[in-house]
Design a protein around this motif. Sequence first.
Motif, PDB file in Angstrom:
ATOM      1  N   GLU A   1       7.412 -14.393 -15.206  1.00 36.51           N
ATOM      2  CA  GLU A   1       7.049 -13.384 -16.195  1.00 36.51           C
ATOM      3  C   GLU A   1       5.950 -12.476 -15.657  1.00 36.51           C
ATOM      4  O   GLU A   1       5.975 -11.256 -15.862  1.00 36.51           O
ATOM      5  CB  GLU A   1       6.614 -14.061 -17.486  1.00 36.51           C
ATOM      6  N   SER A   2       4.989 -13.059 -14.942  1.00 38.08           N
ATOM      7  CA  SER A   2       3.907 -12.262 -14.346  1.00 38.08           C
ATOM      8  C   SER A   2       4.451 -11.319 -13.285  1.00 38.08           C
ATOM      9  O   SER A   2       4.002 -10.172 -13.175  1.00 38.08           O
ATOM     10  CB  SER A   2       2.851 -13.188 -13.733  1.00 38.08           C
ATOM     11  N   LEU A   3       5.433 -11.789 -12.497  1.00 39.82           N
ATOM     12  CA  LEU A   3       6.033 -10.955 -11.464  1.00 39.82           C
ATOM     13  C   LEU A   3       6.704  -9.739 -12.079  1.00 39.82           C
ATOM     14  O   LEU A   3       6.527  -8.610 -11.601  1.00 39.82           O
ATOM     15  CB  LEU A   3       7.042 -11.776 -10.657  1.00 39.82           C
ATOM     16  N   SER A   4       7.477  -9.938 -13.142  1.00 38.25           N
ATOM     17  CA  SER A   4       8.144  -8.817 -13.813  1.00 38.25           C
ATOM     18  C   SER A   4       7.128  -7.833 -14.361  1.00 38.25           C
ATOM     19  O   SER A   4       7.308  -6.615 -14.271  1.00 38.25           O
ATOM     20  CB  SER A   4       9.046  -9.338 -14.934  1.00 38.25           C
ATOM     21  N   SER A   5       6.048  -8.362 -14.937  1.00 38.12           N
ATOM     22  CA  SER A   5       5.011  -7.500 -15.501  1.00 38.12           C
ATOM     23  C   SER A   5       4.323  -6.673 -14.420  1.00 38.12           C
ATOM     24  O   SER A   5       4.084  -5.469 -14.593  1.00 38.12           O
ATOM     25  CB  SER A   5       3.988  -8.354 -16.249  1.00 38.12           C
ATOM     26  N   LEU A   6       4.021  -7.307 -13.278  1.00 42.71           N
ATOM     27  CA  LEU A   6       3.370  -6.589 -12.188  1.00 42.71           C
ATOM     28  C   LEU A   6       4.256  -5.485 -11.629  1.00 42.71           C
ATOM     29  O   LEU A   6       3.791  -4.377 -11.346  1.00 42.71           O
ATOM     30  CB  LEU A   6       2.985  -7.569 -11.077  1.00 42.71           C
ATOM     31  N   VAL A   7       5.542  -5.787 -11.467  1.00 45.54           N
ATOM     32  CA  VAL A   7       6.469  -4.783 -10.934  1.00 45.54           C
ATOM     33  C   VAL A   7       6.558  -3.586 -11.868  1.00 45.54           C
ATOM     34  O   VAL A   7       6.615  -2.426 -11.428  1.00 45.54           O
ATOM     35  CB  VAL A   7       7.861  -5.409 -10.704  1.00 45.54           C
ATOM     36  N   LEU A   8       6.560  -3.836 -13.179  1.00 47.56           N
ATOM     37  CA  LEU A   8       6.606  -2.739 -14.151  1.00 47.56           C
ATOM     38  C   LEU A   8       5.372  -1.849 -14.045  1.00 47.56           C
ATOM     39  O   LEU A   8       5.459  -0.631 -14.216  1.00 47.56           O
ATOM     40  CB  LEU A   8       6.711  -3.305 -15.571  1.00 47.56           C
ATOM     41  N   ARG A   9       4.229  -2.445 -13.753  1.00 49.21           N
ATOM     42  CA  ARG A   9       2.973  -1.691 -13.700  1.00 49.21           C
ATOM     43  C   ARG A   9       2.728  -1.009 -12.364  1.00 49.21           C
ATOM     44  O   ARG A   9       1.923  -0.080 -12.274  1.00 49.21           O
ATOM     45  CB  ARG A   9       1.809  -2.640 -14.000  1.00 49.21           C
ATOM     46  N   ASP A  10       3.421  -1.463 -11.330  1.00 50.93           N
ATOM     47  CA  ASP A  10       3.151  -0.960  -9.977  1.00 50.93           C
ATOM     48  C   ASP A  10       3.882   0.362  -9.729  1.00 50.93           C
ATOM     49  O   ASP A  10       5.015   0.379  -9.244  1.00 50.93           O
ATOM     50  CB  ASP A  10       3.580  -2.008  -8.944  1.00 50.93           C
ATOM     51  N   LYS A  11       3.256   1.463 -10.061  1.00 54.28           N
ATOM     52  CA  LYS A  11       3.872   2.780  -9.889  1.00 54.28           C
ATOM     53  C   LYS A  11       3.548   3.418  -8.543  1.00 54.28           C
ATOM     54  O   LYS A  11       4.274   4.278  -8.058  1.00 54.28           O
ATOM     55  CB  LYS A  11       3.407   3.721 -11.013  1.00 54.28           C
TER      56      LYS A  11
ATOM     57  N   GLY B   1       0.808  -1.215   0.000  1.00 55.04           N
ATOM     58  CA  GLY B   1       0.000   0.000   0.000  1.00 55.04           C
ATOM     59  C   GLY B   1       0.842   1.265   0.000  1.00 55.04           C
ATOM     60  O   GLY B   1       1.863   1.374  -0.684  1.00 55.04           O
ATOM     61  N   ASP B   2       0.432   2.260   0.820  1.00 56.74           N
ATOM     62  CA  ASP B   2       1.108   3.564   0.861  1.00 56.74           C
ATOM     63  C   ASP B   2       2.511   3.477   1.433  1.00 56.74           C
ATOM     64  O   ASP B   2       3.327   4.384   1.237  1.00 56.74           O
ATOM     65  CB  ASP B   2       0.273   4.544   1.697  1.00 56.74           C
ATOM     66  N   ARG B   3       2.806   2.403   2.158  1.00 56.60           N
ATOM     67  CA  ARG B   3       4.143   2.274   2.771  1.00 56.60           C
ATOM     68  C   ARG B   3       5.174   1.733   1.798  1.00 56.60           C
ATOM     69  O   ARG B   3       6.364   1.700   2.110  1.00 56.60           O
ATOM     70  CB  ARG B   3       4.059   1.352   3.987  1.00 56.60           C
ATOM     71  N   ARG B   4       4.741   1.309   0.619  1.00 53.17           N
ATOM     72  CA  ARG B   4       5.673   0.721  -0.343  1.00 53.17           C
ATOM     73  C   ARG B   4       6.556   1.814  -0.947  1.00 53.17           C
ATOM     74  O   ARG B   4       6.067   2.888  -1.305  1.00 53.17           O
ATOM     75  CB  ARG B   4       4.910  -0.013  -1.442  1.00 53.17           C
ATOM     76  N   ALA B   5       7.853   1.515  -1.085  1.00 56.59           N
ATOM     77  CA  ALA B   5       8.805   2.478  -1.632  1.00 56.59           C
ATOM     78  C   ALA B   5       9.703   1.798  -2.651  1.00 56.59           C
ATOM     79  O   ALA B   5      10.147   0.662  -2.435  1.00 56.59           O
ATOM     80  CB  ALA B   5       9.640   3.084  -0.504  1.00 56.59           C
ATOM     81  N   TYR B   6       9.947   2.487  -3.763  1.00 53.52           N
ATOM     82  CA  TYR B   6      10.869   2.020  -4.797  1.00 53.52           C
ATOM     83  C   TYR B   6      12.000   3.021  -4.945  1.00 53.52           C
ATOM     84  O   TYR B   6      11.771   4.237  -4.946  1.00 53.52           O
ATOM     85  CB  TYR B   6      10.157   1.883  -6.153  1.00 53.52           C
ATOM     86  N   LEU B   7      13.230   2.531  -5.091  1.00 49.55           N
ATOM     87  CA  LEU B   7      14.388   3.388  -5.317  1.00 49.55           C
ATOM     88  C   LEU B   7      15.318   2.734  -6.326  1.00 49.55           C
ATOM     89  O   LEU B   7      15.388   1.509  -6.397  1.00 49.55           O
ATOM     90  CB  LEU B   7      15.159   3.637  -4.011  1.00 49.55           C
ATOM     91  N   ARG B   8      16.044   3.546  -7.058  1.00 49.90           N
ATOM     92  CA  ARG B   8      17.067   3.023  -7.970  1.00 49.90           C
ATOM     93  C   ARG B   8      18.421   3.190  -7.284  1.00 49.90           C
ATOM     94  O   ARG B   8      19.049   4.243  -7.346  1.00 49.90           O
ATOM     95  CB  ARG B   8      17.049   3.750  -9.305  1.00 49.90           C
ATOM     96  N   LEU B   9      18.866   2.149  -6.623  1.00 52.55           N
ATOM     97  CA  LEU B   9      20.096   2.192  -5.840  1.00 52.55           C
ATOM     98  C   LEU B   9      21.281   1.564  -6.571  1.00 52.55           C
ATOM     99  O   LEU B   9      22.421   1.814  -6.208  1.00 52.55           O
ATOM    100  CB  LEU B   9      19.895   1.464  -4.505  1.00 52.55           C
ATOM    101  N   ASP B  10      21.028   0.701  -7.540  1.00 50.72           N
ATOM    102  CA  ASP B  10      22.086  -0.046  -8.207  1.00 50.72           C
ATOM    103  C   ASP B  10      22.133   0.351  -9.680  1.00 50.72           C
ATOM    104  O   ASP B  10      21.093   0.496 -10.321  1.00 50.72           O
ATOM    105  CB  ASP B  10      21.826  -1.553  -8.081  1.00 50.72           C
ATOM    106  N   ARG B  11      23.350   0.511 -10.196  1.00 55.80           N
ATOM    107  CA  ARG B  11      23.475   0.917 -11.594  1.00 55.80           C
ATOM    108  C   ARG B  11      24.796   0.454 -12.169  1.00 55.80           C
ATOM    109  O   ARG B  11      25.724   0.106 -11.430  1.00 55.80           O
ATOM    110  CB  ARG B  11      23.316   2.428 -11.742  1.00 55.80           C
TER     111      ARG B  11
END
Length: 465
Positions: free
Chosen positions: A253-263, A174-184
């Motif tokens: 494949e479904s997991l990757s798709s869901l992560v891409l859509r979860d903004k 929910g609202d507590r979820r956080a995404y960051l780009r830490l690795d590159r």
Amino acid sequence: MNALGWNYRGLGQPQSVRVLRELVQRWKPKIVFLSETKLKKNRMEKVKFKTGLLNGLIVPIVGRSGGLAMLWSREIKVEVQGYSRNFIDAVVTVSESEFKWRITGFYGNSETHRRKETWNLLKSLSQNQGEIGGGGAPRAQRQIDGFREAIHHCKLKNLGYCGPDFTWCNMQEGDRRAYLRLDRALATPDWIEYYKDVKVHHLVESTSDHYALLITNAIGQKYSNGRRFQFEAMWTKREECKDIIKEIKKKRESLSSLVLRDKDGSLSSEINMLRKEINDLSDSEEIMWHQRSRVQWLGLGDQNTKYFHSRALDRKKRNAINSIMDDNGNWHESMEGIAEVAVSYLKNLYTTSYPSRISNVLDSIPTKVTAAMNQFLIQEFTKEEIEAALKQIHPTKAPGPDDDSLLFCKANRQECQNLIEILQLYEVASGQKINADKSSVFFNANTPDDRRSEVLNMMGTMQDT
């Protein structure tokens, strides 16, 4: 060009090792950089062995944090230039062209007040730099500015990415979820010019909050072919596992798709549930390979490694009959011919040969079973007896006969001759032939060498163990 970088944050769990192994099998990277392994050197050595990448450098943990590892295949030449708690620096030589490039697996200091030291270290490593994979904890803006200044100083360029926009998730819902780009992944212009088609792919896996970075110019996956349907031990844990390999692939494949859509975190609950389902399916696949390998001395926690697969496939090869010789010395290679010879052999085996001296054998065996005992033995089995017998069988092994026997005698000519006569009588009475090549003679440590030679000469092809 195929390289993998992953800030795993702990490879201590069997599931984590299995996922790393699967990534290496799937993408075939020539070199792998791991950060935050949280493992001591001896445990990381075992992980290295399970990945199949037998060359590498390991930086063990200090206390309970940190830990780095750079692993590579035998197909490339890697020369380590230096290492510390925060980096592993090496030179890679491309065998086809003798092109040399430098790779530095870099992990930023997790302590905020020491972040400036980290960027200074990065600058000091910048000479002739090739590629850098980095990771670390979330940063304040001033720390980000310090990182950008260090990257500019090193003349490195971001390689970009394919897949999700971020490489880390706090796994909340929910609202507590956080995404960051830490690795590159970063590289110099010369390196980018040499590897023109290289792309960085963010790989979502079910067991880590960090995504792996795959740096490659040839994308593609390999999955096992379907196997014929047969009962496996894993179905006692999950019944609908006939197509378990395909199901794991589909769910990934479904997991990757869901992560891409979860903004905005709205799909977080579904993502976490799917991660758990993938892990459960992988556990079931591991039990299947364990059963097929028939290696009972390895625990199920050792996971789905190359060793298990090779044991199962080796056993399949050993059990396969490609040709068979009949009683007349003729070889048969067709399925029908092999089956006919096998049936004929078993019919002869279980048909009496009317041995002439069987009574001599039976008369020499003292009677131990009384009439009362015999009556007890021939009565109908009870439900409780059957249940007790089944529980004594190993859960994933088929019971088989034990036809080994031990015979004791003194190491002299007379007793050895008596033993030979007993074996010959057994062959005549039973119709079975003693296999001398599979039989051995054990001597007491005090038996003289000349006595051993005498006995062995009498016993024929039997060997001294």
